[in-house]
Design an enzyme around this catalytic site. Structure first.
Site, PDB file in Angstrom:
ATOM      1  N   GLY A  10      54.361  47.134  34.932  1.00 56.56           N
ATOM      2  CA  GLY A  10      53.449  46.523  34.706  1.00 56.56           C
ATOM      3  C   GLY A  10      52.268  47.275  33.706  1.00 56.56           C
ATOM      4  N   PHE A 113      24.979  42.430  38.692  1.00 59.47           N
ATOM      5  CA  PHE A 113      26.080  41.652  39.146  1.00 59.47           C
ATOM      6  C   PHE A 113      25.905  41.193  40.625  1.00 59.47           C
ATOM      7  CE2 PHE A 113      30.599  41.114  37.472  1.00 59.47           C
ATOM      8  CZ  PHE A 113      30.252  40.744  36.266  1.00 59.47           C
ATOM      9  N   ASP A 207      54.710  38.800  40.962  1.00 53.36           N
ATOM     10  CA  ASP A 207      55.989  39.393  40.916  1.00 53.36           C
ATOM     11  C   ASP A 207      56.253  40.455  41.637  1.00 53.36           C
ATOM     12  OD1 ASP A 207      55.948  37.253  39.121  1.00 53.36           O
ATOM     13  OD2 ASP A 207      56.945  38.369  37.478  1.00 53.36           O
ATOM     14  N   GLN A 226      40.018  34.848  47.008  1.00 58.18           N
ATOM     15  CA  GLN A 226      38.739  34.617  46.755  1.00 58.18           C
ATOM     16  C   GLN A 226      38.505  33.507  45.528  1.00 58.18           C
ATOM     17  OE1 GLN A 226      36.156  37.402  43.704  1.00 58.18           O
ATOM     18  NE2 GLN A 226      35.090  37.744  45.544  1.00 58.18           N
ATOM     19  N   HIS A 228      36.313  31.323  42.622  1.00 58.34           N
ATOM     20  CA  HIS A 228      35.312  31.279  41.705  1.00 58.34           C
ATOM     21  C   HIS A 228      34.669  29.682  41.659  1.00 58.34           C
ATOM     22  CE1 HIS A 228      32.254  31.778  38.700  1.00 58.34           C
ATOM     23  NE2 HIS A 228      32.418  33.088  38.840  1.00 58.34           N
ATOM     24  N   LEU A 238      37.655  30.193  33.473  1.00 58.33           N
ATOM     25  CA  LEU A 238      36.138  30.819  34.246  1.00 58.33           C
ATOM     26  C   LEU A 238      34.968  30.373  33.401  1.00 58.33           C
ATOM     27  CD1 LEU A 238      35.372  32.546  36.514  1.00 58.33           C
ATOM     28  CD2 LEU A 238      35.335  34.450  34.980  1.00 58.33           C
ATOM     29  N   GLU A 241      29.193  33.058  36.036  1.00 60.90           N
ATOM     30  CA  GLU A 241      27.601  33.014  36.709  1.00 60.90           C
ATOM     31  C   GLU A 241      26.571  33.010  35.806  1.00 60.90           C
ATOM     32  OE1 GLU A 241      30.076  35.091  38.289  1.00 60.90           O
ATOM     33  OE2 GLU A 241      29.466  34.992  40.583  1.00 60.90           O
ATOM     34  N   ARG A 272      28.688  33.626  45.384  1.00 62.63           N
ATOM     35  CA  ARG A 272      30.238  32.685  45.010  1.00 62.63           C
ATOM     36  C   ARG A 272      30.697  32.001  45.777  1.00 62.63           C
ATOM     37  NH1 ARG A 272      33.690  37.104  41.526  1.00 62.63           N
ATOM     38  NH2 ARG A 272      32.421  37.248  39.874  1.00 62.63           N
ATOM     39  N   HIS A 337      40.548  32.897  42.286  1.00 60.27           N
ATOM     40  CA  HIS A 337      40.124  33.826  41.181  1.00 60.27           C
ATOM     41  C   HIS A 337      40.587  35.211  41.481  1.00 60.27           C
ATOM     42  CE1 HIS A 337      37.467  35.399  38.264  1.00 60.27           C
ATOM     43  NE2 HIS A 337      36.771  36.232  38.873  1.00 60.27           N
ATOM     44  N   ARG A 372      35.991  40.702  47.520  1.00 59.63           N
ATOM     45  CA  ARG A 372      35.629  41.689  46.461  1.00 59.63           C
ATOM     46  C   ARG A 372      34.168  41.527  45.646  1.00 59.63           C
ATOM     47  NH1 ARG A 372      36.950  41.017  40.338  1.00 59.63           N
ATOM     48  NH2 ARG A 372      36.207  38.860  40.855  1.00 59.63           N
ATOM     49  N   LEU A 378      38.097  45.849  38.158  1.00 62.47           N
ATOM     50  CA  LEU A 378      38.459  46.779  36.775  1.00 62.47           C
ATOM     51  C   LEU A 378      38.139  47.987  37.443  1.00 62.47           C
ATOM     52  CD1 LEU A 378      36.491  45.040  33.848  1.00 62.47           C
ATOM     53  CD2 LEU A 378      38.844  44.909  34.431  1.00 62.47           C
TER      54      LEU A 378
HETATM   55  C1  LIG Z   1      38.921  35.337  34.074  1.00 61.14           C
HETATM   56  C2  LIG Z   1      38.807  36.772  34.823  1.00 61.14           C
HETATM   57  C3  LIG Z   1      37.671  37.501  34.696  1.00 61.14           C
HETATM   58  C4  LIG Z   1      37.434  38.689  35.394  1.00 61.14           C
HETATM   59  N1  LIG Z   1      36.402  39.616  35.254  1.00 61.14           N
HETATM   60  C5  LIG Z   1      36.237  40.670  35.943  1.00 61.14           C
HETATM   61  C6  LIG Z   1      34.988  41.518  35.725  1.00 61.14           C
HETATM   62  O1  LIG Z   1      34.312  41.239  35.002  1.00 61.14           O
HETATM   63  N2  LIG Z   1      35.029  42.590  36.381  1.00 61.14           N
HETATM   64  C7  LIG Z   1      36.114  43.214  37.339  1.00 61.14           C
HETATM   65  O2  LIG Z   1      35.804  44.174  37.820  1.00 61.14           O
HETATM   66  N3  LIG Z   1      37.176  42.404  37.333  1.00 61.14           N
HETATM   67  C8  LIG Z   1      37.223  41.179  36.803  1.00 61.14           C
HETATM   68  N4  LIG Z   1      38.281  40.512  37.103  1.00 61.14           N
HETATM   69  C9  LIG Z   1      39.508  40.828  37.824  1.00 61.14           C
HETATM   70  C10 LIG Z   1      40.336  41.955  36.986  1.00 61.14           C
HETATM   71  O3  LIG Z   1      40.166  41.718  35.560  1.00 61.14           O
HETATM   72  C11 LIG Z   1      41.780  42.139  37.353  1.00 61.14           C
HETATM   73  O4  LIG Z   1      41.923  42.046  38.939  1.00 61.14           O
HETATM   74  C12 LIG Z   1      42.441  43.248  36.757  1.00 61.14           C
HETATM   75  O5  LIG Z   1      42.405  43.204  35.276  1.00 61.14           O
HETATM   76  C13 LIG Z   1      43.966  43.493  37.157  1.00 61.14           C
HETATM   77  O6  LIG Z   1      44.497  44.520  36.499  1.00 61.14           O
HETATM   78  P1  LIG Z   1      45.795  45.030  36.668  1.00 61.14           P
HETATM   79  O7  LIG Z   1      46.134  45.858  35.899  1.00 61.14           O
HETATM   80  O8  LIG Z   1      46.095  44.943  38.153  1.00 61.14           O
HETATM   81  O9  LIG Z   1      46.751  43.686  36.053  1.00 61.14           O
HETATM   82  P2  LIG Z   1      47.196  42.981  34.775  1.00 61.14           P
HETATM   83  O10 LIG Z   1      46.107  43.402  33.904  1.00 61.14           O
HETATM   84  O11 LIG Z   1      47.220  41.530  35.032  1.00 61.14           O
HETATM   85  O12 LIG Z   1      48.337  43.583  34.511  1.00 61.14           O
HETATM   86  C14 LIG Z   1      49.667  43.119  35.079  1.00 61.14           C
HETATM   87  C15 LIG Z   1      50.631  43.757  34.350  1.00 61.14           C
HETATM   88  O13 LIG Z   1      51.960  43.586  34.992  1.00 61.14           O
HETATM   89  C16 LIG Z   1      52.949  43.031  34.369  1.00 61.14           C
HETATM   90  N5  LIG Z   1      54.049  42.133  34.907  1.00 61.14           N
HETATM   91  C17 LIG Z   1      53.572  41.200  35.959  1.00 61.14           C
HETATM   92  N6  LIG Z   1      54.741  40.971  36.355  1.00 61.14           N
HETATM   93  C18 LIG Z   1      55.740  41.587  35.871  1.00 61.14           C
HETATM   94  C19 LIG Z   1      57.321  41.789  36.012  1.00 61.14           C
HETATM   95  N7  LIG Z   1      57.827  40.915  36.911  1.00 61.14           N
HETATM   96  N8  LIG Z   1      57.958  42.707  35.592  1.00 61.14           N
HETATM   97  C20 LIG Z   1      57.326  43.506  34.562  1.00 61.14           C
HETATM   98  N9  LIG Z   1      55.749  43.229  34.405  1.00 61.14           N
HETATM   99  C21 LIG Z   1      55.152  42.453  35.047  1.00 61.14           C
HETATM  100  C22 LIG Z   1      52.196  42.138  33.102  1.00 61.14           C
HETATM  101  O14 LIG Z   1      52.870  42.110  31.855  1.00 61.14           O
HETATM  102  C23 LIG Z   1      50.680  43.172  32.885  1.00 61.14           C
HETATM  103  O15 LIG Z   1      51.159  44.042  32.078  1.00 61.14           O
HETATM  104  C24 LIG Z   1      38.630  39.102  36.453  1.00 61.14           C
HETATM  105  C25 LIG Z   1      39.728  38.387  36.503  1.00 61.14           C
HETATM  106  C26 LIG Z   1      39.782  37.208  35.740  1.00 61.14           C
HETATM  107  C27 LIG Z   1      41.111  36.150  36.150  1.00 61.14           C
END
Ligand SMILES: Cc1cc2nc3c(=O)[nH]c(=O)nc-3n(C[C@H](O)[C@H](O)[C@H](O)COP(=O)(O)OP(=O)(O)OC[C@H]3O[C@@H](n4cnc5c(N)ncnc54)[C@H](O)[C@@H]3O)c2cc1C
Ligand code: FES
Lengths: 557, 322
Positions: A10, A113, A207, A226, A228, A238, A241, A272, A337, A372, A378
């Site tokens: 990831g 927020f 995954d 959660q 939205h 999305l 808000e 929310r 969400h 959350r 983030l």
């Molecule tokens: C529309 C939206 C708005 C949001 N706004 C906010 C906000 O304002 N503030 C906040 O704090 N949070 C927000 N969130 C939540 C937050 O963005 C996410 O929880 C966070 O970015 C997740 O990061 P991550 O690194 O865990 O996953 P991701 O950034 O999703 O990365 C997952 C990675 O895993 C890889 N991957 C997946 N499956 C496999 C596999 N089988 N094999 C190899 N690689 C794989 C993908 O390629 C990717 O690189 C928001 C979420 C959404 C959907």
């Protein structure tokens, strides 16, 4: 054979932060990602990242807000650690090059927020996730790291009680490959596509959670999902808000401003979960529009205000719903969400398997508990991504050489090739849609035993049919179809765990609202759900919540 | 009931090493006019042919996965609605991006694109004279943030790279995305290598840009790469003086017009390439002159020269007042 000290699966914010920490500790690090790192879903986050850095704010209030927001299911020791790290982790990202929005005095700008005592959400215009993702990617470029891009994790190899490596599918070449690793970090992000009504990207299929679960890792608190309140009809994109913050109002099919009934004081600006439940009730009681949605009206704000203050929402509505919010209401309904649950870890990212770590939305520490707060996820990706990277690097330093065999590879490849060899059977996308509609229909915001029972039976039926999954695409290069078959299986595993947890938890807490048990039940349910894989279905057990300073109180805002 | 339109798609299909040549496959549906092209392609994958290969993820124009060529324009499939396309072209022809080799169907190999991105050293380079404040963010004013323009919005989709004729003509040219990224680092007050960056990019980097602005037209995020390339040219001249053929050309161009209100092609070449360089171009020049002997004469001063010069003065005033 390929071998690395630390393999991070990831490349979103969590994965890249983990890789950076492990590389800085001097380990040989590889990243495996099914998307190019910059295409990870972290880039979609708009709102911001929390850190109590203002003079009037304090780390203690951030801790308190998070504990309360979690409806007292968050582990308080973990939350304390998390909030204390916030300031330095954000400063670090600024030093890596993040272009944050600024106040007139040159400081980091902050916005308010939901659920927070102070404006503590630091942001970069309406693209905070993208700004952070770019900066970490740029900074990671200064380290030597191997990136296996467009490789899907297919299986974790666990032997002798520890993680030994992975098998992955190389999309470009269409081959299965193994990588031995002394330590592995799972940072595969969200699982929103268990539902079709979701704000998450198509690739968010959980995954890593499903694969770790099958390999013996525990999943925690998966029933807490959660929603939205305002996701765009059809696409689920999305609508923040901000739209209601600027004065947007929700109306049902009769043209009534229904929030006056559910939250007479704050109305459309209620939290929310309150707004999501109100919209769901309106639709369930027949006051939604045909096609199950309500209207979000901005027209009364005037063209100028809409276009200047809510530009993003304007673009989304025009591009993806064909609706101009200056003249027409926006069709919205609640959408999945965020998954509070995930692979069970502690604050070092350690899972129930030695050598296996997890961080980001794939993991559950737990700091979000039952609900959350915006801006905390983030932060979670970076704080715990870093911790998992450090811990994995430490483990790799003393761990014995991993052992993987040719059998590991063929064991992972064989079932997939068998799906490819089938002459007929079930299409992955068709099965996926069916799983999603079961979850949309019966495992949404309000849960009742009858619906959950229907969902359980329907999933059992889909489980049987999943043995007929068939991959039509025989071309070796870029078989998107093959990837979808794998993802569909993961979604099915996770749907079962969510439903099992929701059936068992006979209380309402945070995002889990049981119609038949409308109250929080601290005497019996102040505990984490733990799910372990068994061939016959998830096996549930429970683990205590960690307390430090805050006694549970009723959550009122 | 939502109104629908009848949509015909012609989709490029090609698997190198398997198919002998590319072909177009037609698909037809009735769909609401606001349907994004991406949704239509997913419908094809789900209902007709799951072997259609393409990249996609966010479906909201933020991940940069789904850039392709739609009715001859490089753009995001998730951001393009079928209605206006059908109204203008009667059908929707979909090709993979240009300037990158096709891997399969609508998927291109983005290695060259990422390679060009890497060439501009895409990370902050610390300034030893100004270490980062310990435990504190660097101060940065809102005005300094404004200087980035929209470059931080770049989602690295590659639409600009696909649309760029300079990239097509000159493989050494890094392309619009990399240069917009370079601009982002050059104006960053935290970066300590502004001058080195500008000097490094000059040979073959900046001046190949044709100023056709097709990149700016293609960009789904309003990054306006061509405008930032223009800014980089100015910054490069300020950093290094007029030493590169490209920058000499720009300055000569400006002086020419000031003098007579028209271009003096011969003088322009001398000023740009120097005497030796111009001599090297003689054979080509002779060919041109045989066809257009009038070029040998200095152009007359044009009638409104006073006004032309006034434009210069106004621009210079504007520059002085920032
Ligand atoms: C529309 C939206 C708005 C949001 N706004 C906010 C906000 O304002 N503030 C906040 O704090 N949070 C927000 N969130 C939540 C937050 O963005 C996410 O929880 C966070 O970015 C997740 O990061 P991550 O690194 O865990 O996953 P991701 O950034 O999703 O990365 C997952 C990675 O895993 C890889 N991957 C997946 N499956 C496999 C596999 N089988 N094999 C190899 N690689 C794989 C993908 O390629 C990717 O690189 C928001 C979420 C959404 C959907
Ligand atoms: S699918 Fe992400 S930009 Fe189009």
């Amino acid at each position: 054979m390929r071998r690395h000290d630390v393999v991070v699966v990831g490349a979103g914010l969590a994965g890249q932060r983990a890789a950076l920490a492990a590389a800085q500790a001097g380990r040989d690090v590889a990243i495996v990602s099914k998307l190019h790192p910059l295409r990870s879903h972290s880039g979609a986050a708009q709102g911001g990242i929390n850190a109590a850095v203002g003079a009037e704010d304090s780390v203690d209030t951030h801790i308190y807000d998070t504990v309360k927001g979690s409806d007292y299911l968050g582990d308080q020791d973990a939350i304390e650690f998390f909030c204390r790290e916030a300031g330095s982790i954000v400063v670090e990202m600024e030093h890596f090059g993040t272009i944050f929005s600024r106040g007139a005095d040159g400081s980091l700008a902050r916005r308010a927020f939901g659920g927070a005592g102070f404006p503590r959400t630091i942001y970069a215009a309406d693209r905070t996730g993208l700004a952070l993702l770019q900066a970490i990617y740029e900074h990671l470029g200064t380290e030597t790291i191997t990136v296996y891009e467009e490789w899907d994790l297919v299986q974790l190899i666990v032997r002798d009680g520890r993680a030994q490596g992975i098998v992955a599918f190389d999309r470009k070449h269409g081959t299965f490959e193994e990588i031995a690793a002394r330590a592995i970090v799972i940072a595969t992000g969200p699982a929103g596509r268990v539902y079709s009504r979701t704000t998450n990207a198509h690739s968010c299929t959980g995954d890593g959670l499903a694969i770790a679960y099958r390999a013996g890792a525990w999943l925690k608190d998966m029933e807490f999902v959660q929603f939205h309140p305002t996701a765009l009809l059809e696409s689920g994109i999305l609508i923040t808000e901000g739209a209601r913050g600027e004065g947007g109002i929700l109306k049902n099919v009769n043209g009534d401003r229904f929030m006056t009934k559910y939250a007479p004081h704050v109305m459309d600006l209620a939290s929310r979960d309150v707004v999501s439940r109100a919209i769901t009730t309106e639709i369930a009681e027949g006051r939604g529009f045909p096609g199950e949605y309500v209207h979000l009206e901005l027209m009364h704000l005037g063209k100028e205000k809409i276009e200047s203050r809510l530009q993003e929402i304007c673009d989304f509505s025009r591009n993806f719903a064909g609706v101009d919010p200056v003249n027409e209401p926006i069709p919205v309904r609640p959408g999945q969400h965020y998954m509070m649950g995930g692979i069970s870890t502690n604050i070092r990212g350690e899972t129930s398997i030695a050598g296996l770590y997890s961080a980001g939305e794939a993991a559950c520490v737990s700091i979000h508990g039952a609900n959350r707060l915006g801006g905390n996820s983030l932060l979670e990706t970076l704080v715990f991504g870093k911790q998992a990277g450090i811990a994995a690097a430490e483990y790799a330093l003393t761990a014995a050489l991993p052992s993987i065999t040719a059998d590991d590879l063929s064991a992972a490849e064989r079932p997939v090739r068998a799906m490819q060899a089938k002459k007929d059977g079930v299409e992955p996308l068709a099965l996926r849609s069916e799983i999603q509609s079961v979850m949309d229909r019966w495992v949404g915001i309000y849960r009742n035993p009858a619906d959950l029972g229907k969902a359980w039976d329907a999933l059992a039926d889909l489980r049987r049919r999943s043995s007929e999954l068939r991959i039509i695409d025989q071309t070796s290069s870029y078989s998107v179809n093959l990837g979808e078959a794998l993802e569909t299986q993961h979604i099915l595993d996770l749907a079962e765990v969510i439903v099992a947890g929701a059936i068992a938890r006979t209380e309402s807490r945070g995002a889990h609202a049981r119609v038949d048990f409308p109250k929080r039940d601290d005497a019996n349910w102040m505990k984490h759900t733990i799910a372990a894989f068994r061939p016959e279905g998830p096996q549930l057990s429970y683990a205590p919540v960690a307390y430090t300073r805050w006694d549970p109180k009723e959550r009122v805002y | 009931m939502v109104e629908t339109v009848h949509a015909t798609f012609q989709v490029y299909r090609f698997t190198p090493g398997v198919d002998s040549s590319p072909r177009y496959v037609s698909y037809e549906f009735d769909l609401p006019p606001h349907t994004p092209v991406l949704s239509a392609l997913l419908k094809i994958r789900q209902e007709i042919d799951p072997t259609l290969a393409m990249r996609y993820s966010c479906r909201s124009s933020i991940c940069g996965s789904c850039a392709m060529v739609i009715n001859s324009k490089s753009r995001l499939a998730c951001q393009t609605q079928i209605g206006p396309e059908l109204a203008r072209h009667g059908r929707i022809v979909i090709d993979p991006m240009r300037n990158q080799p096709v891997a399969r169907d609508l998927i291109v190999d983005q290695k060259p694109f990422w390679h060009d991105y890497e060439r501009i050293d895409p990370h902050l380079i610390a300034d030893p004279a100004h270490p980062m404040p310990e435990g504190q963010p660097n101060p940065m004013t809102p005005e300094q943030v404004d200087r980035f323009y929209e470059t931080p919005r770049c989602i690295a989709c590659g639409a600009c790279y696909s649309a760029c004729p300079a990239k097509e003509a000159d493989p050494e040219f890094p392309g619009p995305m990399a240069l917009a990224k370079l601009y982002r680092f050059v104006v960053d007050p935290r970066d300590g290598a502004t001058r080195e960056r500008l000097l490094k990019i000059q040979p073959g980097g900046l001046w190949t840009c044709l100023r056709c602005h097709l990149c700016t037209a293609a960009c789904p995020k309003d990054v306006r790469p061509s405008e930032r390339i223009r800014d980089l040219k100015e910054l490069a001249i300020a950093a290094q003086g007029v030493t590169e053929a490209g920058s000499r050309h720009a300055v000569a161009f400006k002086e020419n017009i000031y003098e007579r209100g028209l271009l003096n092609e011969g003088k322009l070449a001398r000023q740009t390439l120097g005497l030796a360089g111009t001599a090297a171009q003689l054979p080509q020049a002779m060919r041109i002159l045989r066809k257009k002997p009038e070029l040998l004469k200095s152009p007359p001063k044009i009638e409104g020269l006073a006004e032309v010069r006034k434009i210069y003065e106004m621009l210079e005033d504007e520059e002085r007042s920032g």
